[in-house]
Design a protein around this motif. Structure first.
Motif, PDB file in Angstrom:
ATOM      1  N   ILE A  12       5.029 -30.582  24.336  1.00  0.00           N
ATOM      2  CA  ILE A  12       6.502 -30.243  24.507  1.00  0.00           C
ATOM      3  C   ILE A  12       7.568 -30.350  23.494  1.00  0.00           C
ATOM      4  O   ILE A  12       7.042 -32.189  23.077  1.00  0.00           O
ATOM      5  CB  ILE A  12       6.949 -31.418  26.004  1.00  0.00           C
ATOM      6  CG1 ILE A  12       6.087 -30.505  27.379  1.00  0.00           C
ATOM      7  CG2 ILE A  12       8.252 -30.865  26.485  1.00  0.00           C
ATOM      8  CD1 ILE A  12       5.755 -31.831  28.335  1.00  0.00           C
ATOM      9  N   HIS A  13       8.177 -30.206  23.035  1.00  0.00           N
ATOM     10  CA  HIS A  13       9.690 -30.280  21.778  1.00  0.00           C
ATOM     11  C   HIS A  13      10.592 -30.769  23.021  1.00  0.00           C
ATOM     12  O   HIS A  13      11.259 -30.463  23.675  1.00  0.00           O
ATOM     13  CB  HIS A  13       9.642 -29.931  20.574  1.00  0.00           C
ATOM     14  CG  HIS A  13      10.494 -29.582  19.974  1.00  0.00           C
ATOM     15  ND1 HIS A  13      11.830 -29.409  20.339  1.00  0.00           N
ATOM     16  CD2 HIS A  13      11.108 -30.175  18.735  1.00  0.00           C
ATOM     17  CE1 HIS A  13      12.897 -29.516  19.066  1.00  0.00           C
ATOM     18  NE2 HIS A  13      11.652 -29.958  18.226  1.00  0.00           N
ATOM     19  N   LEU A  14      10.931 -32.090  23.129  1.00  0.00           N
ATOM     20  CA  LEU A  14      11.850 -33.147  23.002  1.00  0.00           C
ATOM     21  C   LEU A  14      13.629 -32.971  22.341  1.00  0.00           C
ATOM     22  O   LEU A  14      12.479 -33.823  20.897  1.00  0.00           O
ATOM     23  CB  LEU A  14      11.942 -33.841  23.939  1.00  0.00           C
ATOM     24  CG  LEU A  14      11.010 -34.463  24.602  1.00  0.00           C
ATOM     25  CD1 LEU A  14      10.582 -35.546  25.606  1.00  0.00           C
ATOM     26  CD2 LEU A  14      11.227 -33.112  26.223  1.00  0.00           C
ATOM     27  N   ALA A  15      14.894 -32.678  22.117  1.00  0.00           N
ATOM     28  CA  ALA A  15      15.434 -32.852  21.679  1.00  0.00           C
ATOM     29  C   ALA A  15      16.364 -33.839  22.276  1.00  0.00           C
ATOM     30  O   ALA A  15      17.078 -33.081  22.928  1.00  0.00           O
ATOM     31  CB  ALA A  15      15.615 -32.091  20.522  1.00  0.00           C
ATOM     32  N   VAL A  16      17.686 -34.342  21.739  1.00  0.00           N
ATOM     33  CA  VAL A  16      18.492 -35.120  21.159  1.00  0.00           C
ATOM     34  C   VAL A  16      19.741 -34.890  20.640  1.00  0.00           C
ATOM     35  O   VAL A  16      18.897 -35.167  19.904  1.00  0.00           O
ATOM     36  CB  VAL A  16      18.716 -36.299  22.437  1.00  0.00           C
ATOM     37  CG1 VAL A  16      19.782 -36.670  22.437  1.00  0.00           C
ATOM     38  CG2 VAL A  16      17.409 -36.929  23.230  1.00  0.00           C
ATOM     39  N   VAL A  17      21.017 -34.274  21.196  1.00  0.00           N
ATOM     40  CA  VAL A  17      21.592 -34.340  19.856  1.00  0.00           C
ATOM     41  C   VAL A  17      22.116 -34.684  20.402  1.00  0.00           C
ATOM     42  O   VAL A  17      23.483 -34.509  21.180  1.00  0.00           O
ATOM     43  CB  VAL A  17      21.557 -32.779  19.547  1.00  0.00           C
ATOM     44  CG1 VAL A  17      23.346 -32.559  18.981  1.00  0.00           C
ATOM     45  CG2 VAL A  17      21.250 -31.469  19.235  1.00  0.00           C
ATOM     46  N   TYR A  18      23.138 -35.416  19.656  1.00  0.00           N
ATOM     47  CA  TYR A  18      24.364 -36.848  20.028  1.00  0.00           C
ATOM     48  C   TYR A  18      25.714 -36.322  18.605  1.00  0.00           C
ATOM     49  O   TYR A  18      25.666 -36.234  17.355  1.00  0.00           O
ATOM     50  CB  TYR A  18      23.994 -37.782  19.976  1.00  0.00           C
ATOM     51  CG  TYR A  18      25.472 -38.862  19.812  1.00  0.00           C
ATOM     52  CD1 TYR A  18      25.608 -39.498  20.959  1.00  0.00           C
ATOM     53  CD2 TYR A  18      26.045 -39.420  19.266  1.00  0.00           C
ATOM     54  CE1 TYR A  18      26.454 -40.731  21.975  1.00  0.00           C
ATOM     55  CE2 TYR A  18      27.222 -40.048  19.201  1.00  0.00           C
ATOM     56  CZ  TYR A  18      27.723 -40.778  20.356  1.00  0.00           C
ATOM     57  OH  TYR A  18      28.788 -41.866  21.025  1.00  0.00           O
ATOM     58  N   ASP A  19      26.567 -35.328  19.955  1.00  0.00           N
ATOM     59  CA  ASP A  19      27.513 -34.852  18.602  1.00  0.00           C
ATOM     60  C   ASP A  19      28.977 -35.499  18.794  1.00  0.00           C
ATOM     61  O   ASP A  19      29.519 -35.064  19.880  1.00  0.00           O
ATOM     62  CB  ASP A  19      27.825 -33.198  18.359  1.00  0.00           C
ATOM     63  CG  ASP A  19      28.721 -32.564  18.250  1.00  0.00           C
ATOM     64  OD1 ASP A  19      29.252 -33.343  16.614  1.00  0.00           O
ATOM     65  OD2 ASP A  19      29.449 -31.707  17.984  1.00  0.00           O
ATOM     66  N   ALA A  37      26.464 -33.832  28.424  1.00  0.00           N
ATOM     67  CA  ALA A  37      26.895 -34.202  29.180  1.00  0.00           C
ATOM     68  C   ALA A  37      28.405 -35.024  28.206  1.00  0.00           C
ATOM     69  O   ALA A  37      27.989 -34.831  27.023  1.00  0.00           O
ATOM     70  CB  ALA A  37      26.799 -35.166  29.654  1.00  0.00           C
ATOM     71  N   ALA A  38      29.609 -34.919  28.790  1.00  0.00           N
ATOM     72  CA  ALA A  38      30.658 -34.852  27.037  1.00  0.00           C
ATOM     73  C   ALA A  38      30.593 -36.437  27.225  1.00  0.00           C
ATOM     74  O   ALA A  38      30.492 -37.007  28.026  1.00  0.00           O
ATOM     75  CB  ALA A  38      32.621 -35.701  28.366  1.00  0.00           C
ATOM     76  N   ILE A  39      31.212 -37.101  25.823  1.00  0.00           N
ATOM     77  CA  ILE A  39      31.133 -38.193  25.280  1.00  0.00           C
ATOM     78  C   ILE A  39      32.098 -38.975  25.895  1.00  0.00           C
ATOM     79  O   ILE A  39      33.446 -38.559  24.970  1.00  0.00           O
ATOM     80  CB  ILE A  39      30.452 -38.705  24.473  1.00  0.00           C
ATOM     81  CG1 ILE A  39      28.978 -37.341  23.619  1.00  0.00           C
ATOM     82  CG2 ILE A  39      30.612 -39.895  23.263  1.00  0.00           C
ATOM     83  CD1 ILE A  39      28.249 -37.724  22.385  1.00  0.00           C
ATOM     84  N   ASP A  40      32.815 -39.569  26.138  1.00  0.00           N
ATOM     85  CA  ASP A  40      34.207 -40.422  26.325  1.00  0.00           C
ATOM     86  C   ASP A  40      34.975 -40.370  25.521  1.00  0.00           C
ATOM     87  O   ASP A  40      36.035 -40.765  24.504  1.00  0.00           O
ATOM     88  CB  ASP A  40      34.623 -40.946  27.362  1.00  0.00           C
ATOM     89  CG  ASP A  40      34.087 -40.813  29.249  1.00  0.00           C
ATOM     90  OD1 ASP A  40      34.483 -39.451  29.311  1.00  0.00           O
ATOM     91  OD2 ASP A  40      33.803 -41.371  29.916  1.00  0.00           O
TER      92      ASP A  40
END
Length: 99
Positions: A12-19, A37-40
């Motif tokens: 399984i390929h998992l990715a998290v992008v923090y923009d 989700a929005a980053i406040d």
């Protein structure tokens, strides 16, 4: 989409992008967006105390904030990039890396 019993033993390929510029964190599974989700208050990210892959010593983290781990399985790659990837780039990474 969660993890199911049929996933055990599967790649399984998992990715998290923090923009931080776009103020958005996005989660991908097998190249497909599964949530965002929005980053406040965006901030510079860093890796503090970290142990990737296997727990080295049985019980070494008992009673600490590291006692429980949330990813059970084996990892064959871990990548940290300087910039946020686009959805197309995440999908391409999945396609190129899949067995």
């Amino acid at each position: 989409m969660g993890v199911f019993a049929s996933d055990f033993g599967q790649w399984i390929h998992l990715a998290v992008v923090y923009d931080s510029n776009g103020k958005l964190v996005s989660h991908y599974r097998d190249g497909e967006l599964v949530g965002s989700a929005a980053i406040d208050s965006p901030r510079k990210l860093g890796i503090g105390v970290a142990d990737l892959d296997n727990w080295p010593y049985k019980g070494w983290a008992a009673g600490t904030q590291f006692e429980y781990r949330n990813l059970n399985g084996m990892m064959d790659e871990f990548v940290v990039l300087k910039r946020a990837l686009s959805a197309d780039e995440v999908y391409e990474m999945f396609e190129v890396g899949r067995p």
